[in-house]
Design an enzyme around this catalytic site. Structure first.
Site, PDB file in Angstrom:
ATOM      1  N   HIS A   1      -6.711   0.920  -4.393  1.00  0.00           N
ATOM      2  CA  HIS A   1      -7.148   0.819  -2.993  1.00  0.00           C
ATOM      3  C   HIS A   1      -8.673   0.790  -2.964  1.00  0.00           C
ATOM      4  CE1 HIS A   1      -7.870   1.984   1.194  1.00  0.00           C
ATOM      5  NE2 HIS A   1      -6.632   1.594   1.423  1.00  0.00           N
TER       6      HIS A   1
ATOM      7  N   CYS B   1      -6.918  -4.284   1.174  1.00  0.00           N
ATOM      8  CA  CYS B   1      -6.972  -3.604   2.472  1.00  0.00           C
ATOM      9  C   CYS B   1      -8.074  -4.247   3.306  1.00  0.00           C
ATOM     10  CB  CYS B   1      -7.237  -2.113   2.254  1.00  0.00           C
ATOM     11  SG  CYS B   1      -7.416  -1.211   3.811  1.00  0.00           S
TER      12      CYS B   1
ATOM     13  N   ASP C   1      -1.746  -1.441   9.137  1.00  0.00           N
ATOM     14  CA  ASP C   1      -2.470  -0.239   8.720  1.00  0.00           C
ATOM     15  C   ASP C   1      -2.703   0.640   9.941  1.00  0.00           C
ATOM     16  OD1 ASP C   1      -3.610   1.434   6.919  1.00  0.00           O
ATOM     17  OD2 ASP C   1      -5.225   0.116   6.341  1.00  0.00           O
TER      18      ASP C   1
ATOM     19  N   HIS D   1      -2.691  -4.101   2.938  1.00  0.00           N
ATOM     20  CA  HIS D   1      -2.851  -3.326   4.176  1.00  0.00           C
ATOM     21  C   HIS D   1      -3.610  -4.250   5.106  1.00  0.00           C
ATOM     22  CE1 HIS D   1      -3.207   0.905   2.059  1.00  0.00           C
ATOM     23  NE2 HIS D   1      -2.022   0.351   1.886  1.00  0.00           N
TER      24      HIS D   1
HETATM   25  C1  DNO Z   1      -5.954   5.927   4.614  1.00  0.00           C
HETATM   26  C2  DNO Z   1      -5.413   5.261   3.430  1.00  0.00           C
HETATM   27  C3  DNO Z   1      -5.953   5.832   2.142  1.00  0.00           C
HETATM   28  C4  DNO Z   1      -5.180   5.271   0.963  1.00  0.00           C
HETATM   29  C5  DNO Z   1      -5.641   5.810  -0.362  1.00  0.00           C
HETATM   30  C6  DNO Z   1      -4.891   5.160  -1.484  1.00  0.00           C
HETATM   31  O1  DNO Z   1      -5.361   5.907   5.647  1.00  0.00           O
HETATM   32  O2  DNO Z   1      -5.576   3.899   3.489  1.00  0.00           O
HETATM   33  O3  DNO Z   1      -5.842   7.219   2.182  1.00  0.00           O
HETATM   34  O4  DNO Z   1      -3.833   5.604   1.108  1.00  0.00           O
HETATM   35  O5  DNO Z   1      -6.988   5.612  -0.535  1.00  0.00           O
HETATM   36  O6  DNO Z   1      -4.901   5.996  -2.592  1.00  0.00           O
END
Ligand code: DNO
Length: 357
Positions: free
Chosen positions: A207, A245, A317, A272
């Site tokens: 991520h 993301c 997301d 995401h």
């Molecule tokens: C927040 C998320 C992050 C993500 C982590 C992955 O809402 O997008 O906490 O889950 O960074 O390890």
């Protein structure tokens, strides 16, 4: 692609599996053992129970977000060996249970960082927001206290109180870790885990750092196209891949999101997708998913994913808090359901217009 929703488990989430099942087009959940601490082995029994619960609701586990990485691995202390061994055992257990996608991050100390969890928008909805000015005005150890009152009583991912209580100590431990050291420690970790990923066909999906720049002077490396391609090349194995993301890479307006997606063909294992609205380059808030509500062209993002043949799990997301819902900030049911439906609509339109060519 497969449309999914993130779910924290019945003990931690206000959203139920039954509700998720009723969102059109959502067939899987992305979940985790939310009570496990970084560095612990996930037992086969706990994984089996998690899968059974999800399957009994007519859904399936499309992947894990996250199996978190112990600080020893990111810092590179000698005890990292033990924690990497534990991570490998967890991957082995997940692989045996038929799970093939694991999301994780390599951010020092803080996971994602926002300065407000409930900024009110003109339509009365509330959203997570960030201003650089607010970060610059406080000390890292004050960060949790400053947003903690707005969590609606939920434990926020990456902001567990146990970790936040140790912020000062953690900063001290990371004192000698710069970008190069963090890259080297990430490479070391990936090289150690790739054999088990190859054996069980587990796609690791890193991520991005959020926001995509250094906060409080900490090194942050998963922030742009140059660095992510460097990471893909330094351990050139298809199981070493990314979570694309849009909301995290998109915090830096210099990141061209569709171009980044195209450059990562074959290495995006999880997506995401969300929108941000920029009020200035250092002040942004998490808008609704719809393109016109924010700054990003969501059609172009989905089209780039379609064009590279993305076939992994995708999820809406963070959503806005709307219609009086009380839930973990960013993770309510209503706005994420709207997001899933919108993204599914874009995908259907792209798919149909492409086949007509
Ligand atoms: C927040 C998320 C992050 C993500 C982590 C992955 O809402 O997008 O906490 O889950 O960074 O390890």
């Amino acid at each position: 692609m497969e449309m999914t929703l993130r779910w924290y488990g019945s003990k931690h989430d206000s959203v139920t599996l039954e509700q998720i099942r009723q969102i059109p087009g959502v067939t899987g959940v992305i979940t985790t053992l939310y009570d496990s601490m970084p560095g612990e082995v996930w037992s086969e029994e706990a994984i089996a129970a998690m899968i059974a619960e999800v399957e009994s609701a007519g859904l399936h586990v499309s992947g894990i977000e996250s199996v978190n990485i112990h600080d020893a691995i990111k810092i590179g202390t000698p005890d990292r060996e033990e924690y990497i061994d534990n991570y490998i055992t967890t991957l082995e257990h997940l692989g045996k249970a038929g799970i093939h996608m694991v999301c994780y991050n390599f951010m020092p100390v803080f996971d994602w960082t926002r300065t407000e969890l409930a900024r009110k928008r003109p339509d009365g909805s509330t959203v997570l927001a960030y201003t650089q000015e607010a970060v610059d005005a406080i000390k890292p150890e004050e960060m949790f206290a400053s947003i903690g009152k707005d969590t609606n009583g939920f434990v926020m991912p990456g902001w567990e109180p146990e970790r936040m209580a140790r912020v000062k100590e953690l900063f001290e431990m990371y004192r000698d870790v710069d970008d190069e050291k963090l890259f080297a420690n990430l490479k070391y970790f990936l090289e150690r885990i790739m054999p088990v990923c190859d054996k069980y066909d587990i796609n690791m999906a890193i991520h991005p750092d959020d926001p995509a720049w250094s906060v409080f002077g900490l090194p942050r490396i998963i922030i742009n196209k140059t660095n992510i391609l460097r990471m893909m090349q330094m351990v050139d194995n298809p199981h070493n891949g990314v979570t694309f993301c849009s909301g995290s890479y998109g915090t830096n307006l210099e990141n061209d999101l569709p171009d980044m997606i195209r450059s990562l063909k074959g290495r995006i294992h999880f997506a995401h997708v969300r929108n941000l609205k920029f009020n200035s380059s250092t002040d942004f808030e998490e808008a609704a998913h719809l393109s016109s509500d924010g700054t990003f062209d969501m059609y172009e993002i989905m089209k780039a994913l379609y064009e590279i043949g993305f076939d992994g799990p995708i999820r809406p997301d963070h959503g806005r808090m709307i219609w009086g819902e009380v839930a973990m900030p960013g993770y309510g049911l209503y706005d994420r359901a709207l997001g899933a439906t919108y993204l599914n609509g874009l995908w259907e339109a792209i798919e149909k217009s492409q086949t007509r060519k």
